[in-house]
Design a protein around this motif. Structure first.
Motif, short mmCIF file in Angstrom:
data_model
loop_
_atom_site.label_atom_id
_atom_site.label_comp_id
_atom_site.label_asym_id
_atom_site.label_seq_id
_atom_site.Cartn_x
_atom_site.Cartn_y
_atom_site.Cartn_z
N LEU A 149 34.52 39.40 29.48
CA LEU A 149 35.48 40.09 30.03
C LEU A 149 35.88 39.54 31.38
O LEU A 149 35.09 39.63 32.20
N LEU A 150 37.07 39.01 31.63
CA LEU A 150 37.54 38.58 32.68
C LEU A 150 37.91 39.60 33.81
O LEU A 150 38.56 40.70 33.28
N GLU A 151 37.90 39.45 35.16
CA GLU A 151 38.36 40.35 36.10
C GLU A 151 39.08 39.45 36.97
O GLU A 151 38.93 38.33 37.23
N PRO A 152 40.24 40.07 37.65
CA PRO A 152 40.80 39.21 38.83
C PRO A 152 39.90 39.09 39.79
O PRO A 152 38.86 39.83 40.10
N PHE A 153 39.95 37.79 40.31
CA PHE A 153 39.15 37.39 41.38
C PHE A 153 39.56 37.95 42.60
O PHE A 153 40.51 37.65 43.45
N ILE A 154 38.87 38.73 43.39
CA ILE A 154 39.37 39.56 44.54
C ILE A 154 39.56 38.89 45.68
O ILE A 154 40.15 39.32 46.72
N HIS A 155 38.93 37.51 45.82
CA HIS A 155 39.18 36.99 47.03
C HIS A 155 40.30 35.96 47.03
O HIS A 155 40.12 34.96 47.88
N GLN A 156 41.06 36.05 46.11
CA GLN A 156 42.20 34.91 45.90
C GLN A 156 43.10 35.02 47.09
O GLN A 156 43.81 36.32 47.13
#
Length: 429
Positions: A25-32
């Motif tokens: 399950l992929l999650e948004p990369f919070i440090h982009q």
């Protein structure tokens, strides 16, 4: 629901989330902090992004000496756009199998979701109005993005809130647990995938090293490098648009412009964020001030970072000067450090204590354990090149345009950057 192979995906990191025990399950990369493609978290050490075949081949063709300054390329996965029984939207990664490649060729950049702007002349006088309109649009999109995220099952977030600085340098009122830019990119990616969901069931994503995973409180500066941003295959319209952005920003005067940043503030416990629209409007002095802000933790300027950053930049410049025919159009450079480095903090606290005790720290014999200034721990700093969708070199994919010598536009940007950091170091000795 998409029709994917129901097998487990390779080797996962310890905190990888599985979808029904099958995919990841992929999650948004919070440090982009920048870019237009949505970066997704695959596991603790790995991120993924929509695959552009040109960028994939470039990663596979990297000269060995450049690999220190680029994320490790880890391969390809198939990604499905799914909904579950509770009505939530999920992006799930599965092992990539060649026969599964149901999707058409790469979606050209021009087909990616873009904000619609009225036709404007390409003269310089329109830039202020354009920046204001883009910033206003971004503010509304940020609000919409937060609503969009509510339809996702969020398994990952930051314990440190993010605050976006607006054009007047005042803090936005809303604290969120993702960098606002990552919300924006993720919303655009979902919008694209939704629009194609009936015709296209699988997407190819690149797997890349998560270059911030070593850092507890990653402070990230995304710099668009070079004096030219359009690739050799760009249309006249796109080339004109990119040349306009360069001419109206520090890309022309310095060979580098701010594309986004986040910096941890020790006094408030927040990340402060800037986006690319802020960076486009900066003058040369404004760019210098932005660097100061990036290196300031809310209490003091991190003077201990000057030398480690300069050392990395000198090394990168030497490597790129040896890459004949390479052009890195529209690529970015990430500078990363830890906003809360315990080793350096312990050292600085000890120095402060010795000052209070009136110990002469300039003489080694006055220190109880024999440690000296030269033994001060170096803060952890990383410098990485990213985004190679428009890069080229002699013999790459039979590109018709062949360039001579190194990418002097990129090298000029590195020279400008190192010069400014050197000035900051010398002024703060």
């Amino acid at each position: 629901m998409c029709v994917c192979q129901t097998m487990e995906v390779g080797k996962h990191g310890k905190n990888t989330t599985h979808a029904g025990g099958r995919g990841v399950l992929l999650e948004p990369f919070i440090h982009q902090v920048g870019g237009h493609s949505s970066m997704m978290r695959y596991d603790d050490h790995t991120v993924c992004k929509p695959l552009i075949s040109r960028e994939q081949r470039f990663y596979e063709s990297l000269p060995p000496e450049m690999k220190e300054f680029t994320p490790e390329y880890k391969g390809v996965v198939s990604v499905c756009f799914e909904g579950d029984s509770d009505g939530y939207i999920n992006l799930v990664a599965y092992p990539y199998v060649e026969s599964e490649a149901l999707e058409p060729d790469d979606v050209p950049e021009r087909d990616q979701p873009r904000r619609k702007h009225s036709r404007r002349s390409l003269n310089r006088s329109s830039s202020t109005t354009e920046h204001k309109e883009e910033k206003a649009g971004l503010a509304s999109e940020s609000s919409e993005s937060i609503q969009e995220m509510k339809s996702l099952k969020m398994h990952l977030h930051s314990d440190v809130p993010f605050q976006m600085l607006d054009g007047n340098s005042s803090l936005s009122s809303e604290n969120i647990t993702y960098n606002p830019w990552s919300l924006r990119c993720h919303k655009q990616q979902l919008s694209l995938m939704r629009s194609e969901s009936k015709e296209r069931k699988l997407y190819k994503f690149l797997l890349l090293e998560n270059v911030v995973h070593h850092f507890n409180f990653p402070c990230v500066l995304d710099l668009k490098m070079g004096t030219r941003q359009h690739g050799d295959d760009a249309s006249e319209e796109k080339a004109a648009r990119q040349m306009k952005k360069c001419a109206q920003s520090t890309s022309a005067s310095l060979g580098v412009r701010v594309c986004g940043m986040q910096v941890y503030q020790r006094d408030t416990g927040h990340y402060l964020c800037r986006n690319k629209y802020y960076g486009r409007g900066l003058s040369t002095e404004g760019f210098r001030n932005a660097l100061c802000q990036y290196l300031h933790n809310g209490i003091e300027l991190r003077k201990d970072l000057f030398e480690p950053i300069l050392s990395k930049l000198y090394s990168l410049k030497a490597v790129l000067e040896r890459q004949a025919s390479y052009r890195f159009y529209s690529s970015s450079l990430l500078i990363i450090y830890d906003g809360k480095d315990d080793r350096c903090e312990t050292y600085m606290e000890r120095r402060a204590e010795m000052r209070l005790q009136q110990v002469d720290i300039s003489h080694p014999e006055s220190l109880q354990d024999g440690s000296t200034e030269s033994m001060a721990p170096q803060p952890k700093v990383d410098v990485r090149m990213i985004d190679f969708a428009h890069s080229t070199f002699k013999g790459f994919r039979d590109d018709p345009t062949v360039h001579d010598g190194p990418d002097m536009g990129y090298v000029f940007g590195l020279e400008s950057l190192t010069s400014i950091v050197e000035e900051m170091r010398d002024e703060n000795k």
